[in-house]
Design an enzyme around this catalytic site. Structure first.
Site, PDB file in Angstrom:
ATOM      1  N   ASN A 211      51.923  67.619  31.108  1.00  0.00           N
ATOM      2  CA  ASN A 211      53.245  68.467  31.741  1.00  0.00           C
ATOM      3  C   ASN A 211      53.743  67.554  32.723  1.00  0.00           C
ATOM      4  O   ASN A 211      53.052  67.076  33.742  1.00  0.00           O
ATOM      5  CB  ASN A 211      52.671  69.792  32.250  1.00  0.00           C
ATOM      6  CG  ASN A 211      52.201  70.529  31.591  1.00  0.00           C
ATOM      7  OD1 ASN A 211      52.249  70.463  30.072  1.00  0.00           O
ATOM      8  ND2 ASN A 211      51.564  71.628  31.925  1.00  0.00           N
ATOM      9  N   GLY A 212      55.021  67.491  33.002  1.00  0.00           N
ATOM     10  CA  GLY A 212      55.637  67.057  33.923  1.00  0.00           C
ATOM     11  C   GLY A 212      56.689  65.781  33.641  1.00  0.00           C
ATOM     12  O   GLY A 212      57.006  65.736  32.409  1.00  0.00           O
TER      13      GLY A 212
ATOM     14  N   GLU B 159      70.380  85.528  31.423  1.00  0.00           N
ATOM     15  CA  GLU B 159      69.362  84.962  31.056  1.00  0.00           C
ATOM     16  C   GLU B 159      68.571  85.378  29.804  1.00  0.00           C
ATOM     17  O   GLU B 159      68.388  84.572  28.845  1.00  0.00           O
ATOM     18  CB  GLU B 159      68.170  85.351  31.930  1.00  0.00           C
ATOM     19  CG  GLU B 159      68.032  84.487  33.379  1.00  0.00           C
ATOM     20  CD  GLU B 159      66.730  84.906  34.032  1.00  0.00           C
ATOM     21  OE1 GLU B 159      66.326  85.926  34.435  1.00  0.00           O
ATOM     22  OE2 GLU B 159      65.826  84.032  34.198  1.00  0.00           O
TER      23      GLU B 159
ATOM     24  N   HIS C  24      90.161  87.601  45.501  1.00  0.00           N
ATOM     25  CA  HIS C  24      90.356  86.270  45.514  1.00  0.00           C
ATOM     26  C   HIS C  24      90.013  85.549  44.341  1.00  0.00           C
ATOM     27  O   HIS C  24      89.822  84.380  44.583  1.00  0.00           O
ATOM     28  CB  HIS C  24      89.541  85.765  46.878  1.00  0.00           C
ATOM     29  CG  HIS C  24      89.827  86.766  48.119  1.00  0.00           C
ATOM     30  ND1 HIS C  24      90.910  86.371  48.706  1.00  0.00           N
ATOM     31  CD2 HIS C  24      89.087  87.667  48.726  1.00  0.00           C
ATOM     32  CE1 HIS C  24      90.818  87.254  49.932  1.00  0.00           C
ATOM     33  NE2 HIS C  24      89.924  88.024  49.829  1.00  0.00           N
TER      34      HIS C  24
ATOM     35  N   LYS D  60      70.162  88.679  35.340  1.00  0.00           N
ATOM     36  CA  LYS D  60      69.057  89.170  34.645  1.00  0.00           C
ATOM     37  C   LYS D  60      69.889  88.991  33.020  1.00  0.00           C
ATOM     38  O   LYS D  60      69.426  88.893  32.105  1.00  0.00           O
ATOM     39  CB  LYS D  60      68.709  90.662  34.758  1.00  0.00           C
ATOM     40  CG  LYS D  60      67.609  90.888  35.868  1.00  0.00           C
ATOM     41  CD  LYS D  60      66.472  90.393  35.450  1.00  0.00           C
ATOM     42  CE  LYS D  60      66.041  89.011  35.589  1.00  0.00           C
ATOM     43  NZ  LYS D  60      65.684  88.588  37.016  1.00  0.00           N
TER      44      LYS D  60
ATOM     45  N   GLU E  36      71.576  89.638  41.136  1.00  0.00           N
ATOM     46  CA  GLU E  36      70.313  89.610  40.489  1.00  0.00           C
ATOM     47  C   GLU E  36      70.749  90.242  39.182  1.00  0.00           C
ATOM     48  O   GLU E  36      70.238  89.838  38.063  1.00  0.00           O
ATOM     49  CB  GLU E  36      69.471  90.210  41.342  1.00  0.00           C
ATOM     50  CG  GLU E  36      68.205  90.594  40.467  1.00  0.00           C
ATOM     51  CD  GLU E  36      67.320  89.471  40.053  1.00  0.00           C
ATOM     52  OE1 GLU E  36      67.752  88.292  40.101  1.00  0.00           O
ATOM     53  OE2 GLU E  36      66.235  89.389  39.044  1.00  0.00           O
TER      54      GLU E  36
ATOM     55  N   CYS F 173      56.211  73.248  29.975  1.00  0.00           N
ATOM     56  CA  CYS F 173      55.315  73.047  29.092  1.00  0.00           C
ATOM     57  C   CYS F 173      53.807  73.617  29.656  1.00  0.00           C
ATOM     58  O   CYS F 173      53.649  74.048  30.782  1.00  0.00           O
ATOM     59  CB  CYS F 173      54.598  71.508  29.104  1.00  0.00           C
ATOM     60  SG  CYS F 173      56.428  70.260  29.003  1.00  0.00           S
TER      61      CYS F 173
ATOM     62  N   LYS G  25      59.276  79.617  32.429  1.00  0.00           N
ATOM     63  CA  LYS G  25      59.023  80.678  33.305  1.00  0.00           C
ATOM     64  C   LYS G  25      58.763  79.898  34.743  1.00  0.00           C
ATOM     65  O   LYS G  25      59.136  80.615  35.883  1.00  0.00           O
ATOM     66  CB  LYS G  25      57.790  81.700  33.009  1.00  0.00           C
ATOM     67  CG  LYS G  25      57.184  82.605  34.082  1.00  0.00           C
ATOM     68  CD  LYS G  25      58.127  83.637  33.964  1.00  0.00           C
ATOM     69  CE  LYS G  25      57.621  84.612  35.220  1.00  0.00           C
ATOM     70  NZ  LYS G  25      58.960  85.597  35.500  1.00  0.00           N
TER      71      LYS G  25
ATOM     72  N   TRP H  14      57.992  71.775  26.349  1.00  0.00           N
ATOM     73  CA  TRP H  14      59.618  72.073  26.832  1.00  0.00           C
ATOM     74  C   TRP H  14      59.987  70.799  26.895  1.00  0.00           C
ATOM     75  O   TRP H  14      60.015  70.057  27.862  1.00  0.00           O
ATOM     76  CB  TRP H  14      59.615  72.948  28.040  1.00  0.00           C
ATOM     77  CG  TRP H  14      60.833  73.481  28.448  1.00  0.00           C
ATOM     78  CD1 TRP H  14      61.069  74.923  27.968  1.00  0.00           C
ATOM     79  CD2 TRP H  14      61.927  72.952  29.408  1.00  0.00           C
ATOM     80  NE1 TRP H  14      62.322  75.006  28.546  1.00  0.00           N
ATOM     81  CE2 TRP H  14      62.856  74.174  29.283  1.00  0.00           C
ATOM     82  CE3 TRP H  14      61.910  71.999  30.185  1.00  0.00           C
ATOM     83  CZ2 TRP H  14      63.812  73.733  30.266  1.00  0.00           C
ATOM     84  CZ3 TRP H  14      62.960  71.613  31.014  1.00  0.00           C
ATOM     85  CH2 TRP H  14      64.082  72.727  31.029  1.00  0.00           C
TER      86      TRP H  14
ATOM     87  N   ARG I 125      55.876  80.668  29.540  1.00  0.00           N
ATOM     88  CA  ARG I 125      56.348  79.619  30.084  1.00  0.00           C
ATOM     89  C   ARG I 125      57.629  78.907  29.507  1.00  0.00           C
ATOM     90  O   ARG I 125      58.187  78.408  30.316  1.00  0.00           O
ATOM     91  CB  ARG I 125      55.226  78.472  30.538  1.00  0.00           C
ATOM     92  CG  ARG I 125      54.035  78.995  31.307  1.00  0.00           C
ATOM     93  CD  ARG I 125      52.811  78.051  31.220  1.00  0.00           C
ATOM     94  NE  ARG I 125      53.189  76.923  31.944  1.00  0.00           N
ATOM     95  CZ  ARG I 125      53.005  76.480  33.068  1.00  0.00           C
ATOM     96  NH1 ARG I 125      52.051  77.653  33.726  1.00  0.00           N
ATOM     97  NH2 ARG I 125      52.995  75.571  33.763  1.00  0.00           N
TER      98      ARG I 125
HETATM   99  C1  AGP Z   1      64.258  84.740  37.172  1.00  0.00           C
HETATM  100  O1  AGP Z   1      64.553  85.808  36.077  1.00  0.00           O
HETATM  101  C2  AGP Z   1      64.138  83.395  36.745  1.00  0.00           C
HETATM  102  N1  AGP Z   1      63.486  83.195  35.511  1.00  0.00           N
HETATM  103  C3  AGP Z   1      64.370  82.153  37.603  1.00  0.00           C
HETATM  104  O2  AGP Z   1      65.488  82.379  38.604  1.00  0.00           O
HETATM  105  C4  AGP Z   1      63.324  82.101  38.606  1.00  0.00           C
HETATM  106  O3  AGP Z   1      63.509  83.257  39.456  1.00  0.00           O
HETATM  107  C5  AGP Z   1      63.664  80.860  39.384  1.00  0.00           C
HETATM  108  O4  AGP Z   1      63.050  80.051  38.404  1.00  0.00           O
HETATM  109  C6  AGP Z   1      62.374  80.810  40.572  1.00  0.00           C
HETATM  110  O5  AGP Z   1      61.071  80.704  39.981  1.00  0.00           O
HETATM  111  P1  AGP Z   1      59.906  80.977  41.295  1.00  0.00           P
HETATM  112  O6  AGP Z   1      60.052  82.257  41.837  1.00  0.00           O
HETATM  113  O7  AGP Z   1      58.659  81.265  40.367  1.00  0.00           O
HETATM  114  O8  AGP Z   1      59.908  79.900  42.252  1.00  0.00           O
END
Ligand code: AGP
Length: 620
Positions: A102-103, A500, A516, A497, A493, A2, A615, A76, A27
């Site tokens: 938020n929260g 996501e 395996h 990517k 990674e 949020c 985010k 969110w 976000r």
């Molecule tokens: C990365 O592409 C992601 N959106 C997510 O995995 C992110 O790296 C993770 O939530 C950690 O966030 P931070 O680095 O802000 O702690």
């Protein structure tokens, strides 16, 4: 997660709120809303929409949006589906108290039952409505109670995480904010004539540099023409620390790129130079690292018995590279833990241990909780964070900013390469201090590190080629990413990517582990991305490729320049410049970032705000 925006001052609030919500769109959210308090009759005009901020703007067309104070929110969903009813702002039963939050209020069920028994009724499924009703109940039952006091008393009964802004429509001259475990920044205008409130500094930076970041358990009253009044849950006055925050506003715009993610991929050569600036130093023929955080805490770091890296997602992948770097250069054993697991583990940890917390946003709830646990056991906390002034930066004993500028695209790109760059500098500086790195080795690595931005530029020249290649992969429903050694975390990674932003299922694996289990998945439909640069275990990875080819798998390989062997095996190859082993991830990840970006665009997806993702993950 949020996003919150608030304004009180002399300008019309609505354009500031909407612009602010747009700046917080990165976000991640699923509905939006705002409340404007009319200067004429104190009436609150509340608008909400499911979907985007632009949907909210449409809703407000031809409606009264006047007023010099207001609050706004992007939601969110956690408690209750994303719809207009559950969108913020929420109001109390009298409609006088209006709140954005938020929260998560963890004890909302019991509070709700108590309020229902006292005759308060509820219209939404949210935990936030419970909080606004609790504030109203406090005002109703405590004689002479104003909003600031009611917020304090209500929050004392709340368990959970919150950043809130509340307004009493009967007293629209003040906004009351509070924070616990969820960030909130307050920008102070000239002579206290206006105040800007937001979940982070990005919506505020264009108006003022004077910023206060609330600490946990703090409440602030923003009132036109008066100094910001901050106090805590025990009603003790706090002297707020006003910070001068300089944000490069160009980082908040796409600068001609179609998406923030692409811009941020292309930002990498420059921001990595910023990251190294003043830290990689050449004295005569020798290179050295200058990290004040290390210099000021040499004893704790150099004498560490063990290092534990805690982080999530992409930052966890950077942590896996950090482990290899620190073990290689410093000979200190390193463990890498998911912060979400570590926080609930029966961790054997204590004095003499160093915990490195890696986070782009500096606000990730799990990483913050992992730090708390480690702190309580006496460990020394070193933060590697991008967002300046963020919670993790403030709760660490020491640390280093990545300095790659705000990252807006939900898929992390430049923060990852920035984190690796900091980890290289950290490992070398500790290694030199411990005597486990020779000056000649330090020179070799640091000299090459300064060449990396130029080499990334070279990789980026292949953008068009990767764009074309990506069009041929949109059919895929599954991808496998394989790498070894330094490139194993890069495989993880690359897979993250892709999933996501393109919603294609992708797995990252150490290449030799394929036999395996995952090898059972291989057929002509399954693209396999190998990161097969000239480095440790190169020949072994060639054998892994042969195993895929003999099962009709389709291979895309990331290889070092002038590689001939892989070209004979893989259907497609992308070359990256040669570099030394430990710096390979800084180059090998770039084509994978571009590949996922172009696949997602080709599928017509919302690259910067992928579905369901946020985010910064500020709730559990
Ligand atoms: C990365 O592409 C992601 N959106 C997510 O995995 C992110 O790296 C993770 O939530 C950690 O966030 P931070 O680095 O802000 O702690």
């Amino acid at each position: 997660m949020c996003g919150i925006v608030g304004y009180i001052g002399f300008r019309q609030a609505f354009p500031i709120l909407i612009d602010g919500l747009h700046k917080l769109e990165y976000r991640g959210y699923d509905s939006a809303g705002c409340a404007l308090i009319s200067d004429v009759d104190g009436k609150a005009n509340i608008y909400k929409a499911k979907g985007k901020v632009s949907d909210l703007e449409q809703k407000t067309n031809n409606h009264d949006c006047s007023g010099t104070s207001g609050i706004a929110h992007t939601r969110w969903a956690t408690h209750g589906i994303p719809n207009e009813t559950n969108a913020h702002p929420h109001t109390s039963q009298t409609r006088n108290i209006i709140l954005v939050h938020n929260g998560i209020i963890e004890n909302y069920t019991i509070l709700k039952e108590q309020l229902q028994q006292k005759g308060y009724s509820f219209e939404t499924e949210t935990d936030t409505e419970v909080l606004v009703q609790l504030i109203q109940y406090t005002m109703d039952t405590v004689p002479g109670c104003q909003l600031d006091v009611a917020v304090r008393l209500a929050l004392k009964k709340v368990i959970g995480a919150y950043a809130i802004v509340a307004v009493d429509a009967k007293n629209p001259n003040q906004l009351v904010c509070a924070r616990k475990s969820s960030p909130l920044a307050i920008g102070i205008g000239a002579d206290n004539k206006e105040f800007f409130i937001a979940s982070d500094a990005s919506p505020i930076a264009q108006y003022t540099k004077q910023m206060v970041y609330l600490n946990d358990g703090e409440i602030a009253v923003c009132e036109r023409g008066k100094e910001l009044h901050v106090f805590n849950l025990d009603n003790e006055d706090i002297d707020p620390e006003i910070k001068e925050v300089n944000i490069d506003l160009t980082m908040l715009s796409k600068e001609g790129f179609p998406h923030f993610m692409l811009k941020e991929i292309f930002d990498q050569p420059n921001v990595l130079k910023d990251c190294m600036s003043g830290r990689v130093i050449k004295d005569g023929d020798n290179y050295r690292v200058k990290l004040s955080a290390v210099e000021n805490h040499k004893a704790e770091l150099v004498d560490a018995k063990r290092i534990i890296i805690v982080s999530c997602g992409t930052s966890w992948h950077a942590g896996l590279i950090g482990k290899q770097l620190i073990e290689h250069f410093c000979r200190i054993p390193v463990e890498v833990a998911y912060a979400s697991e570590f926080r609930y583990s029966d961790a054997v940890i204590g004095k003499g241990d160093v915990v490195i917390a890696i986070s782009q946003s500096g606000e990730t709830a799990d990483t913050m909780a992992a730090i708390e646990l480690a702190k309580n056991h006496g460990a020394f906390i070193f933060g590697i964070v991008n967002a300046v002034g963020s919670s993790i930066a403030r709760m660490s004993d020491s640390g280093t900013y990545i300095h790659v500028g705000p990252e807006i695209g939900v898929a992390s790109t430049k923060a990852f390469t920035g984190q690796i760059t900091v980890l290289v500098m950290l490992a070398l500086s500790l290694g030199m201090a411990k005597g486990t790195v020779k000056q000649s080795e330090c020179n070799e690595v640091l000299q090459e590190l300064t060449n990396i931005p130029e080499k990334i530029c070279k990789v980026l020249t292949q953008n068009d080629k990767i764009h074309s290649l990506a069009q041929t992969f949109t059919y895929a429903r599954n991808f496998l990413y394989l790498g070894r050694g330094w490139n194993y975390p890069v495989a993880l990674e690359g897979a993250l990517k892709l999933k996501e932003i393109s919603y294609i299922h992708a797995e990252g694996y150490p290449a030799a582990e394929m036999k395996h289990g995952p090898i059972a998945l291989i057929d002509s439909e399954m693209p396999v991305v190998f990161i097969a640069t000239h480095h440790q275990l190169y020949q072994k990875i060639i054998s892994n490729m042969q195993e895929i080819v003999s099962r009709n798998g389709r291979i895309l390989a990331i290889v070092s320049e002038n590689d001939e062997q892989v070209k004979g095996i893989a259907k497609d190859v992308i070359e990256i410049p040669q570099t030394i082993n430990c710096l390979v991830p800084l180059l090998s990840v770039i084509p994978l970032q571009l590949l996922s970006y172009h696949v997602a665009v080709a599928k017509g997806l919302d690259v910067d705000q992928p579905r369901n993702l946020a985010k910064s993950v500020t709730v559990e």
